[in-house]
Design a protein around this motif. Sequence first.
Motif, PDB file in Angstrom:
ATOM      1  N   PRO A  18       0.799  -1.231   0.000  1.00 18.43           N
ATOM      2  CA  PRO A  18       0.000   0.000   0.000  1.00 18.43           C
ATOM      3  C   PRO A  18       0.833   1.282   0.000  1.00 18.43           C
ATOM      4  CG  PRO A  18      -0.545  -1.391   1.894  1.00 18.43           C
ATOM      5  CD  PRO A  18       0.498  -2.096   1.118  1.00 18.43           C
ATOM      6  N   ASP A  19       2.061   1.212   0.496  1.00 21.44           N
ATOM      7  CA  ASP A  19       2.922   2.388   0.497  1.00 21.44           C
ATOM      8  C   ASP A  19       3.554   2.647  -0.874  1.00 21.44           C
ATOM      9  OD1 ASP A  19       4.210  -0.066   1.042  1.00 21.44           O
ATOM     10  OD2 ASP A  19       6.000   0.964   1.769  1.00 21.44           O
ATOM     11  N   LEU A  20       3.359   1.729  -1.821  1.00 21.24           N
ATOM     12  CA  LEU A  20       3.979   1.853  -3.144  1.00 21.24           C
ATOM     13  C   LEU A  20       2.948   1.932  -4.268  1.00 21.24           C
ATOM     14  CD1 LEU A  20       6.860  -0.754  -2.713  1.00 21.24           C
ATOM     15  CD2 LEU A  20       6.987   1.736  -2.469  1.00 21.24           C
ATOM     16  N   VAL A  21       1.743   2.379  -3.956  1.00 24.74           N
ATOM     17  CA  VAL A  21       0.716   2.591  -4.982  1.00 24.74           C
ATOM     18  C   VAL A  21       0.194   4.017  -4.866  1.00 24.74           C
ATOM     19  CG1 VAL A  21       0.005   0.160  -5.027  1.00 24.74           C
ATOM     20  CG2 VAL A  21      -1.222   1.779  -3.588  1.00 24.74           C
ATOM     21  N   ASN A  22      -0.467   4.483  -5.921  1.00 21.87           N
ATOM     22  CA  ASN A  22      -1.098   5.793  -5.924  1.00 21.87           C
ATOM     23  C   ASN A  22      -2.517   5.610  -6.424  1.00 21.87           C
ATOM     24  OD1 ASN A  22      -1.346   8.559  -5.626  1.00 21.87           O
ATOM     25  ND2 ASN A  22      -0.583   8.990  -7.682  1.00 21.87           N
ATOM     26  N   LEU A  23      -3.472   5.637  -5.506  1.00 18.22           N
ATOM     27  CA  LEU A  23      -4.886   5.456  -5.833  1.00 18.22           C
ATOM     28  C   LEU A  23      -5.643   6.679  -5.349  1.00 18.22           C
ATOM     29  CD1 LEU A  23      -5.464   1.801  -4.496  1.00 18.22           C
ATOM     30  CD2 LEU A  23      -4.558   2.480  -6.709  1.00 18.22           C
ATOM     31  N   TYR A  24      -6.451   7.269  -6.226  1.00 18.99           N
ATOM     32  CA  TYR A  24      -7.271   8.401  -5.789  1.00 18.99           C
ATOM     33  C   TYR A  24      -8.534   8.494  -6.642  1.00 18.99           C
ATOM     34  CZ  TYR A  24      -4.868  10.795  -9.647  1.00 18.99           C
ATOM     35  OH  TYR A  24      -4.356  11.133 -10.871  1.00 18.99           O
ATOM     36  N   GLY A  25      -9.657   8.726  -5.967  1.00 21.08           N
ATOM     37  CA  GLY A  25     -10.929   8.963  -6.641  1.00 21.08           C
ATOM     38  C   GLY A  25     -11.452   7.799  -7.454  1.00 21.08           C
ATOM     39  N   CYS A  26     -10.965   6.597  -7.202  1.00 18.16           N
ATOM     40  CA  CYS A  26     -11.350   5.422  -7.997  1.00 18.16           C
ATOM     41  C   CYS A  26     -12.195   4.474  -7.155  1.00 18.16           C
ATOM     42  CB  CYS A  26     -10.111   4.697  -8.531  1.00 18.16           C
ATOM     43  SG  CYS A  26      -8.939   4.180  -7.256  1.00 18.16           S
ATOM     44  N   THR A  27     -12.785   3.490  -7.835  1.00 16.91           N
ATOM     45  CA  THR A  27     -13.567   2.457  -7.173  1.00 16.91           C
ATOM     46  C   THR A  27     -12.954   1.106  -7.512  1.00 16.91           C
ATOM     47  OG1 THR A  27     -15.575   3.791  -7.358  1.00 16.91           O
ATOM     48  CG2 THR A  27     -15.871   1.423  -6.988  1.00 16.91           C
ATOM     49  N   ILE A  28     -12.672   0.307  -6.492  1.00 20.26           N
ATOM     50  CA  ILE A  28     -12.052  -1.006  -6.668  1.00 20.26           C
ATOM     51  C   ILE A  28     -13.008  -2.059  -6.111  1.00 20.26           C
ATOM     52  CG2 ILE A  28     -10.015  -2.424  -6.196  1.00 20.26           C
ATOM     53  CD1 ILE A  28      -9.360   0.227  -7.643  1.00 20.26           C
ATOM     54  N   GLY A  29     -13.377  -3.038  -6.942  1.00 21.99           N
ATOM     55  CA  GLY A  29     -14.327  -4.072  -6.554  1.00 21.99           C
ATOM     56  C   GLY A  29     -13.744  -5.110  -5.606  1.00 21.99           C
ATOM     57  N   GLU A  30     -14.635  -5.843  -4.970  1.00 24.01           N
ATOM     58  CA  GLU A  30     -14.244  -6.846  -3.971  1.00 24.01           C
ATOM     59  C   GLU A  30     -13.335  -7.917  -4.569  1.00 24.01           C
ATOM     60  OE1 GLU A  30     -18.110  -9.809  -4.175  1.00 24.01           O
ATOM     61  OE2 GLU A  30     -18.076  -8.217  -2.681  1.00 24.01           O
ATOM     62  N   ASP A  31     -12.477  -8.438  -3.727  1.00 25.23           N
ATOM     63  CA  ASP A  31     -11.554  -9.530  -4.065  1.00 25.23           C
ATOM     64  C   ASP A  31     -10.538  -9.184  -5.147  1.00 25.23           C
ATOM     65  OD1 ASP A  31     -12.666 -11.385  -2.196  1.00 25.23           O
ATOM     66  OD2 ASP A  31     -14.335 -11.678  -3.579  1.00 25.23           O
ATOM     67  N   THR A  32     -10.360  -7.915  -5.451  1.00 20.01           N
ATOM     68  CA  THR A  32      -9.364  -7.502  -6.444  1.00 20.01           C
ATOM     69  C   THR A  32      -8.000  -7.395  -5.774  1.00 20.01           C
ATOM     70  OG1 THR A  32     -10.878  -6.453  -7.973  1.00 20.01           O
ATOM     71  CG2 THR A  32      -8.670  -5.529  -7.889  1.00 20.01           C
ATOM     72  N   ARG A  33      -6.948  -7.715  -6.554  1.00 22.63           N
ATOM     73  CA  ARG A  33      -5.566  -7.649  -6.069  1.00 22.63           C
ATOM     74  C   ARG A  33      -4.798  -6.609  -6.876  1.00 22.63           C
ATOM     75  NH1 ARG A  33      -4.268 -13.493  -7.505  1.00 22.63           N
ATOM     76  NH2 ARG A  33      -5.897 -13.008  -8.985  1.00 22.63           N
ATOM     77  N   ILE A  34      -4.029  -5.795  -6.178  1.00 24.30           N
ATOM     78  CA  ILE A  34      -3.277  -4.717  -6.813  1.00 24.30           C
ATOM     79  C   ILE A  34      -1.821  -4.824  -6.388  1.00 24.30           C
ATOM     80  CG2 ILE A  34      -2.996  -2.211  -6.995  1.00 24.30           C
ATOM     81  CD1 ILE A  34      -6.033  -2.001  -6.450  1.00 24.30           C
ATOM     82  N   GLY A  35      -0.927  -4.840  -7.370  1.00 21.48           N
ATOM     83  CA  GLY A  35       0.501  -4.943  -7.109  1.00 21.48           C
ATOM     84  C   GLY A  35       1.148  -3.600  -6.816  1.00 21.48           C
ATOM     85  N   ALA A  36       2.452  -3.639  -6.560  1.00 26.40           N
ATOM     86  CA  ALA A  36       3.232  -2.439  -6.235  1.00 26.40           C
ATOM     87  C   ALA A  36       3.385  -1.531  -7.451  1.00 26.40           C
ATOM     88  CB  ALA A  36       4.613  -2.858  -5.729  1.00 26.40           C
ATOM     89  N   PHE A  37       3.580  -0.256  -7.178  1.00 26.33           N
ATOM     90  CA  PHE A  37       3.871   0.765  -8.192  1.00 26.33           C
ATOM     91  C   PHE A  37       2.757   0.900  -9.227  1.00 26.33           C
ATOM     92  CE2 PHE A  37       7.972  -0.880  -6.682  1.00 26.33           C
ATOM     93  CZ  PHE A  37       8.426   0.264  -6.052  1.00 26.33           C
ATOM     94  N   VAL A  38       1.521   0.707  -8.792  1.00 30.68           N
ATOM     95  CA  VAL A  38       0.348   0.883  -9.648  1.00 30.68           C
ATOM     96  C   VAL A  38      -0.240   2.258  -9.366  1.00 30.68           C
ATOM     97  CG1 VAL A  38      -2.044   0.107 -10.017  1.00 30.68           C
ATOM     98  CG2 VAL A  38      -0.188  -1.566  -9.853  1.00 30.68           C
ATOM     99  N   GLU A  39      -0.669   2.959 -10.421  1.00 28.98           N
ATOM    100  CA  GLU A  39      -1.437   4.187 -10.246  1.00 28.98           C
ATOM    101  C   GLU A  39      -2.805   3.984 -10.868  1.00 28.98           C
ATOM    102  OE1 GLU A  39      -1.607   8.937 -11.293  1.00 28.98           O
ATOM    103  OE2 GLU A  39       0.322   8.010 -10.815  1.00 28.98           O
ATOM    104  N   ILE A  40      -3.842   4.310 -10.088  1.00 23.92           N
ATOM    105  CA  ILE A  40      -5.222   4.265 -10.573  1.00 23.92           C
ATOM    106  C   ILE A  40      -5.834   5.619 -10.256  1.00 23.92           C
ATOM    107  CG2 ILE A  40      -7.456   3.115 -10.479  1.00 23.92           C
ATOM    108  CD1 ILE A  40      -6.002   0.575  -9.542  1.00 23.92           C
ATOM    109  N   GLN A  41      -6.241   6.348 -11.309  1.00 24.57           N
ATOM    110  CA  GLN A  41      -6.675   7.719 -11.165  1.00 24.57           C
ATOM    111  C   GLN A  41      -8.164   7.853 -10.892  1.00 24.57           C
ATOM    112  OE1 GLN A  41      -5.196   9.616 -14.779  1.00 24.57           O
ATOM    113  NE2 GLN A  41      -3.321  10.178 -13.695  1.00 24.57           N
TER     114      GLN A  41
END
Length: 157
Positions: A18-41
Amino acid sequence: MPIASSVKLGSNVKIHHPDLVNLYGCTIGEDTRIGAFVEIQKNVVVGAACKISSHSFLCEGVVIEDGVFIGHSVMFTNDRMPRAVNEDGSPQTEADWVVLPTRVGARASIGSGSVILPGLKIGTGAMIGAGSVVTRDIPDYGVAFGNPARVQKVLQP
């Protein structure tokens, strides 16, 4: 890199670093997996049970349906004619361009290193080969790869 308070996370979302991602103003559905260094706007919607691999970029206007696989370093775009400044030399702002939305259908897979141009639809169950540059819509269950990506066959659902 933060996870902003404006992010809507479904239940059981796993953000591996979580310290290596940038997520803001987005919606992420249940059971989804997100790796390091991901940006979701902002205004991006990621469905349930998706996997977003490390170093990927999902810009405003992207909708990812349920069960989608996004490989490492996949780059989405949302502007066909990006510019830093207007004709008068003034810096461009959000008011100076229009987001072209992109939709990725349920259970589609996008291989590592692919670039997805704006305003496209990648169909349900489609597969995009690693390193592809997707410049046009891909049909449901289409298998496409290359630069530009070309549909090589269509799988039976």
